[in-house]
Motif scaffolding. Structure first.
Motif, PDB file in Angstrom:
ATOM      1  N   UNK A  40       0.817  -1.217   0.000  1.00  0.00           N
ATOM      2  CA  UNK A  40       0.000   0.000   0.000  1.00  0.00           C
ATOM      3  C   UNK A  40       0.849   1.265   0.000  1.00  0.00           C
ATOM      4  N   UNK A  41       1.910   1.273   0.806  1.00  0.00           N
ATOM      5  CA  UNK A  41       2.811   2.429   0.842  1.00  0.00           C
ATOM      6  C   UNK A  41       3.533   2.602  -0.489  1.00  0.00           C
ATOM      7  N   UNK A  42       3.914   1.477  -1.112  1.00  0.00           N
ATOM      8  CA  UNK A  42       4.603   1.558  -2.407  1.00  0.00           C
ATOM      9  C   UNK A  42       3.690   2.164  -3.464  1.00  0.00           C
ATOM     10  N   UNK A  43       2.407   1.786  -3.443  1.00  0.00           N
ATOM     11  CA  UNK A  43       1.456   2.350  -4.410  1.00  0.00           C
ATOM     12  C   UNK A  43       1.291   3.850  -4.198  1.00  0.00           C
ATOM     13  N   UNK A  44       1.421   4.294  -2.964  1.00  0.00           N
ATOM     14  CA  UNK A  44       1.241   5.717  -2.656  1.00  0.00           C
ATOM     15  C   UNK A  44       2.518   6.520  -2.916  1.00  0.00           C
ATOM     16  N   UNK A  45       3.688   5.914  -2.639  1.00  0.00           N
ATOM     17  CA  UNK A  45       4.944   6.687  -2.632  1.00  0.00           C
ATOM     18  C   UNK A  45       5.856   6.413  -3.819  1.00  0.00           C
ATOM     19  N   UNK A  46       5.514   5.457  -4.695  1.00  0.00           N
ATOM     20  CA  UNK A  46       6.444   5.032  -5.746  1.00  0.00           C
ATOM     21  C   UNK A  46       6.805   6.184  -6.673  1.00  0.00           C
ATOM     22  N   UNK A  60       0.335  -7.319  -8.213  1.00  0.00           N
ATOM     23  CA  UNK A  60       0.785  -6.305  -7.249  1.00  0.00           C
ATOM     24  C   UNK A  60       1.410  -5.124  -7.983  1.00  0.00           C
ATOM     25  N   UNK A  61       2.268  -5.420  -8.960  1.00  0.00           N
ATOM     26  CA  UNK A  61       2.942  -4.362  -9.695  1.00  0.00           C
ATOM     27  C   UNK A  61       1.942  -3.495 -10.461  1.00  0.00           C
ATOM     28  N   UNK A  62       0.952  -4.110 -11.076  1.00  0.00           N
ATOM     29  CA  UNK A  62      -0.058  -3.342 -11.813  1.00  0.00           C
ATOM     30  C   UNK A  62      -0.753  -2.332 -10.903  1.00  0.00           C
ATOM     31  N   UNK A  63      -1.090  -2.771  -9.683  1.00  0.00           N
ATOM     32  CA  UNK A  63      -1.747  -1.869  -8.734  1.00  0.00           C
ATOM     33  C   UNK A  63      -0.802  -0.766  -8.279  1.00  0.00           C
ATOM     34  N   UNK A  64       0.464  -1.106  -8.063  1.00  0.00           N
ATOM     35  CA  UNK A  64       1.432  -0.089  -7.631  1.00  0.00           C
ATOM     36  C   UNK A  64       1.629   0.961  -8.713  1.00  0.00           C
ATOM     37  N   UNK A  65       1.770   0.522  -9.963  1.00  0.00           N
ATOM     38  CA  UNK A  65       1.956   1.468 -11.069  1.00  0.00           C
ATOM     39  C   UNK A  65       0.751   2.398 -11.172  1.00  0.00           C
ATOM     40  N   UNK A  66      -0.447   1.853 -10.963  1.00  0.00           N
ATOM     41  CA  UNK A  66      -1.674   2.649 -11.058  1.00  0.00           C
ATOM     42  C   UNK A  66      -1.890   3.547  -9.838  1.00  0.00           C
ATOM     43  N   UNK A  67      -1.064   3.384  -8.814  1.00  0.00           N
ATOM     44  CA  UNK A  67      -1.265   4.154  -7.591  1.00  0.00           C
ATOM     45  C   UNK A  67      -2.492   3.708  -6.819  1.00  0.00           C
ATOM     46  N   UNK A  99      -5.475   0.436  -2.273  1.00  0.00           N
ATOM     47  CA  UNK A  99      -6.264  -0.703  -1.806  1.00  0.00           C
ATOM     48  C   UNK A  99      -6.079  -1.923  -2.703  1.00  0.00           C
ATOM     49  N   UNK A 100      -5.946  -1.683  -4.007  1.00  0.00           N
ATOM     50  CA  UNK A 100      -5.708  -2.797  -4.922  1.00  0.00           C
ATOM     51  C   UNK A 100      -4.382  -3.476  -4.639  1.00  0.00           C
ATOM     52  N   UNK A 101      -3.347  -2.677  -4.336  1.00  0.00           N
ATOM     53  CA  UNK A 101      -2.036  -3.239  -4.023  1.00  0.00           C
ATOM     54  C   UNK A 101      -2.079  -4.025  -2.724  1.00  0.00           C
ATOM     55  N   UNK A 102      -2.799  -3.501  -1.738  1.00  0.00           N
ATOM     56  CA  UNK A 102      -2.914  -4.197  -0.458  1.00  0.00           C
ATOM     57  C   UNK A 102      -3.656  -5.529  -0.620  1.00  0.00           C
ATOM     58  N   UNK A 103      -4.729  -5.513  -1.398  1.00  0.00           N
ATOM     59  CA  UNK A 103      -5.500  -6.739  -1.612  1.00  0.00           C
ATOM     60  C   UNK A 103      -4.669  -7.774  -2.363  1.00  0.00           C
ATOM     61  N   UNK A 104      -3.956  -7.335  -3.402  1.00  0.00           N
ATOM     62  CA  UNK A 104      -3.127  -8.261  -4.177  1.00  0.00           C
ATOM     63  C   UNK A 104      -2.011  -8.845  -3.315  1.00  0.00           C
ATOM     64  N   UNK A 105      -1.415  -8.018  -2.441  1.00  0.00           N
ATOM     65  CA  UNK A 105      -0.349  -8.505  -1.561  1.00  0.00           C
ATOM     66  C   UNK A 105      -0.895  -9.500  -0.542  1.00  0.00           C
ATOM     67  N   UNK A 106      -2.108  -9.238  -0.035  1.00  0.00           N
ATOM     68  CA  UNK A 106      -2.723 -10.166   0.928  1.00  0.00           C
ATOM     69  C   UNK A 106      -3.012 -11.517   0.273  1.00  0.00           C
ATOM     70  N   UNK A 107      -3.548 -11.488  -0.936  1.00  0.00           N
ATOM     71  CA  UNK A 107      -3.834 -12.736  -1.649  1.00  0.00           C
ATOM     72  C   UNK A 107      -2.545 -13.523  -1.911  1.00  0.00           C
ATOM     73  N   UNK A 108      -1.491 -12.791  -2.266  1.00  0.00           N
ATOM     74  CA  UNK A 108      -0.200 -13.440  -2.527  1.00  0.00           C
ATOM     75  C   UNK A 108       0.346 -14.082  -1.260  1.00  0.00           C
ATOM     76  N   UNK A 109       0.310 -13.356  -0.149  1.00  0.00           N
ATOM     77  CA  UNK A 109       0.844 -13.886   1.109  1.00  0.00           C
ATOM     78  C   UNK A 109       0.078 -15.120   1.567  1.00  0.00           C
ATOM     79  N   UNK A 110      -1.201 -15.177   1.246  1.00  0.00           N
ATOM     80  CA  UNK A 110      -2.027 -16.307   1.677  1.00  0.00           C
ATOM     81  C   UNK A 110      -1.680 -17.607   0.955  1.00  0.00           C
ATOM     82  N   UNK A 111      -1.020 -17.523  -0.202  1.00  0.00           N
ATOM     83  CA  UNK A 111      -0.711 -18.763  -0.918  1.00  0.00           C
ATOM     84  C   UNK A 111       0.769 -18.939  -1.265  1.00  0.00           C
TER      85      UNK A 111
END
Length: 271
Positions: A104-110, A199-206, A209-221
């Motif tokens: 989430x921070x990366x999407x905001x600060x990248x 995750x990268x797509x969401x970060x590039x788009x800023x 919430x999308x980046x956080x959701x994608x990271x959570x899904x990734x961590x779960x599997x």
């Protein structure tokens, strides 16, 4: 110049290669012989320098497989040791929380440079599934894991919070221990690549919430429990006394309670 001074100079040069990204994360560094020839020193000097850096968690050596870069800065050994002795499902939860916040921070600060670095990391990521021996200790007991490349480290750089990155390094070291104990199984390279792309797509788009959701899904599997979390054989703390079974006869084990009952009856008779 003493060998100790030479090994310190070599160690500092090696750390600089890691910090500058000349030796990327999760890649194999040159062999002892190659480094000795390159730097004009003996192999024992290179070996001593490598060992000193491995003690900080920045390098990891495995017999017959070489030495790999595991962190860009020294890993907190005290925190890592503490996490290794926690139930593995709690470490998974910590890793998930850290990665979600960092994404989430990366999407905001990248910045544009961050995005370019993340794209390069994704392009260089493995496209094939791990070797059958990955996730198992090698002949020297070193843990062999599928390489995620530097993608996650680059996310933490883009997030701009070094403390999160330090906690992440410690959590990953503890999870590596969990894989070695056989209580965790790494996901496949194809799943990891798809998750990282999302995750990268969401970060590039800023899209925070999308980046956080994608990271959570990734961590779960990305790592899955190989068995029940309750059955996790957590390593014993150094110096901890072992739990001993009470091998006294049943009558002896009941004696303290019987004594208390007798005392209670005697007290009631005197009233």
């Amino acid at each position: 110049m003493t060998r100790g001074s030479r090994s310190q100079m070599v160690a500092e040069w090696m750390r600089q290669q890691i910090r500058d990204g000349i030796w990327p994360l999760n890649t194999r560094i040159p062999t002892e012989t190659e480094l000795a020839n390159l730097l004009g020193v003996g192999r024992s000097t290179v070996r001593e320098a490598t060992r000193s850096i491995a003690d900080t968690g920045m390098l990891e050596s495995g017999a017959g497989r070489g030495t790999f870069v595991r962190a860009r800065s020294p890993v907190n050994a005290v925190l890592t040791e503490h996490l290794i002795h926690q139930p593995i499902h709690t470490v998974l939860g910590l890793r998930r929380a850290i990665e979600v916040e960092a994404a989430g921070l990366a999407a905001r600060n990248r910045t544009a440079d961050d995005i370019e670095r993340l794209r390069r990391s994704l392009d260089a990521a493995p496209r094939h599934d791990p070797h059958p021996t990955d996730g198992q200790p090698d002949a020297a007991g070193a843990l062999v894991l599928p390489s995620p490349g530097s993608f996650h480290a680059d996310i933490f750089d883009a997030a701009g919070n070094p403390l999160l990155a330090e906690f992440y390094q410690c959590a990953i070291a503890a999870l590596r221990s969990g894989v070695g104990r056989g209580v965790l199984t790494p996901g496949t390279a194809s799943e990891r690549l798809a998750d990282h792309q999302r995750i990268l797509t969401a970060i590039i788009a800023g899209d925070v919430e999308g980046a956080r959701t994608a990271a959570a899904d990734h961590a779960d599997r990305d790592f899955v429990l190989a068995g029940s979390a309750a059955a996790d054989p957590v390593p014993s703390q150094p110096g901890a006394a072992p739990a001993l079974a009470d091998d006294r006869p049943a009558d002896d084990r009941m004696q303290p309670q019987t004594g208390r009952r007798r005392a209670s009856r005697a007290s009631s008779q005197t009233r």
